[in-house]
Each structure stands twice: as structure tokens, then as C-alpha cells.
Design an enzyme around this catalytic site. Sequence first.
Site, PDB file in Angstrom:
ATOM      1  N   LEU A 163      -3.153  28.858  14.222  1.00  0.00           N
ATOM      2  CA  LEU A 163      -1.945  27.953  14.775  1.00  0.00           C
ATOM      3  C   LEU A 163      -1.093  28.642  15.740  1.00  0.00           C
ATOM      4  CD1 LEU A 163      -0.893  25.966  11.768  1.00  0.00           C
ATOM      5  CD2 LEU A 163      -2.969  25.519  12.988  1.00  0.00           C
ATOM      6  N   ALA A 176     -11.992  21.517  -7.832  1.00  0.00           N
ATOM      7  CA  ALA A 176     -10.682  21.858  -7.416  1.00  0.00           C
ATOM      8  C   ALA A 176     -10.152  21.093  -5.972  1.00  0.00           C
ATOM      9  CB  ALA A 176     -10.504  23.314  -7.399  1.00  0.00           C
ATOM     10  N   GLU A 217     -15.920  20.539  -5.494  1.00  0.00           N
ATOM     11  CA  GLU A 217     -15.772  19.485  -6.641  1.00  0.00           C
ATOM     12  C   GLU A 217     -14.809  19.450  -7.643  1.00  0.00           C
ATOM     13  OE1 GLU A 217     -20.791  18.772  -6.350  1.00  0.00           O
ATOM     14  OE2 GLU A 217     -19.587  19.559  -8.301  1.00  0.00           O
ATOM     15  N   ASN A 277     -13.525  17.682   2.846  1.00  0.00           N
ATOM     16  CA  ASN A 277     -12.192  17.609   2.042  1.00  0.00           C
ATOM     17  C   ASN A 277     -11.377  16.345   3.078  1.00  0.00           C
ATOM     18  OD1 ASN A 277     -10.806  19.632   0.216  1.00  0.00           O
ATOM     19  ND2 ASN A 277     -12.067  20.888   1.635  1.00  0.00           N
ATOM     20  N   ASN A 291      -2.235  23.270   3.965  1.00  0.00           N
ATOM     21  CA  ASN A 291      -3.528  23.860   3.982  1.00  0.00           C
ATOM     22  C   ASN A 291      -4.355  23.788   2.724  1.00  0.00           C
ATOM     23  OD1 ASN A 291      -5.760  25.435   5.620  1.00  0.00           O
ATOM     24  ND2 ASN A 291      -4.761  27.257   4.184  1.00  0.00           N
ATOM     25  N   HIS A 333      -6.853  26.201   0.580  1.00  0.00           N
ATOM     26  CA  HIS A 333      -7.559  27.444   0.744  1.00  0.00           C
ATOM     27  C   HIS A 333      -8.543  27.545  -0.668  1.00  0.00           C
ATOM     28  CE1 HIS A 333      -8.501  31.398   1.817  1.00  0.00           C
ATOM     29  NE2 HIS A 333      -8.419  32.009   0.559  1.00  0.00           N
TER      30      HIS A 333
END
Length: 197
Positions: A94, A180, A178, A14, A108, A110
Site C-alpha cells: 500500500l 477461519a 473454511e 473472502n 486485512n 492474513h
Amino acid sequence: MLKIVVCVSGGGTNLQAIIDGVADGSIRNTKIAGVICNNAGAYALKRAENSGIPAFCISPKSFGSRTEFNDAFLQKLDELNPDLIVLAGFLVILPEKMIERYRDRIINIHPSLIPSFCGTGYYGLKVHEAALSRGVKVTGATVHYVDEGTDTGRIIAQKAVEVLEGDTPEILQRRVMEQAEWKILPEAIDKIAAEHE
Ligand code: GAR
């Protein structure tokens, strides 16, 4: 110019999608100020170095306590002074102080369609294992803001991906990335950058 810091723990695909998006102009008005990784062996660090992006490894293993690690992590973030923090496969809980300080400025990715297969214990391949064992025919990915809960923050973008006969968790993970993740995360950053003056 939106200044971002990307936090990573693993392979960094990512992160790569973000680096490529900034380089090819599909993510506009954005600069990657740094990459922070909690795991010295992560390939994500190499990806940052290869692209000339300042990369920092801050590992809990180097500190005597969680508080010391949290403080060092937060100090590095503050030094980099980002407009937006992007958690791209960052598998660390965190510190609350960080969520308060950077409220509405942390996103983020997910690997499921929240609210399915999310929350405590759902990360990485475990998410895809759970989707396959539940037998869902559609899964996907979600980009969301980060709040005090686990995967509970406001949703920014989602994309559905088909589950196919014979999928293994690894095959499904790759398809979700790939089709999404590598699309909606760069798109979300571009959108936030466009809204940032
Ligand atoms: C990605 O699939 C990301 O969605 C997931 O970890 C993987 C990291 O891959 N994140 C979570 O599960 C967060 N709960 P990458 O290092 O190749 O980007």
C-alpha cells in the site's frame, strides 16, 4: 451504514464471504461501495460483477511508474469514499499516503496466527508451505488493522485451525479459509459496523 471498499487480487473467496454475509444479514449495517482489483484476470472481479457491485481494475501494468499507479489507486478509493477498506487477499504494497489518509480504517485478513508466518514474503500459499515445513500442529487466520509495517497492525480477531497428517499447502489453505477466514473477516466487519454509529 458502514460503507466499505474491498481490495482483492485473486480468487476472491473472502470477498464472496463478505458479499454473502451482507446479503444474508450476518454482516449488518454495511454496504459494499465497490471492489478494487489490481489484476485484470482475477475471478474476484467476476464475483463483484455477478453481485452487481461496482468493480474496478487498477493494474500497475497500465501505468508508467509505481507513483502513477499509486495515485490512480488512491484517487479511486477517494472517489468511493469508504468508511472502511477491507484487504481481502490484496497482494499489493500500500502507498504510505493511503495508510496515513485511512489510518485505523484499513483491515486485512492474513492466513496464519500472527506473529507466526507473517511479514514480507508471507502471502497466500507460501504461508501454508512455511507452516507445514515448520511442522506446527495448529495454524489459523488473523484479522488486523493495517499500519506502515507488514502484518504488524493491531489484531482484531484470530481463529485457530488444526494441521492434519498428510496436509498439502492447498488442503491446509482451504481448511484455514473454511474454518477461519470466511468466518472471522465477516464477523470483524459486522463488529466494526456496529460500532460505527
Ligand atoms: C487468503 O487466504 C488471504 O488470507 C490471503 O490470500 C488469500 C486470498 O484468497 N492473504 C494474504 O496472504 C495476505 N498476506 P481469496 O482471494 O480467495 O480471498
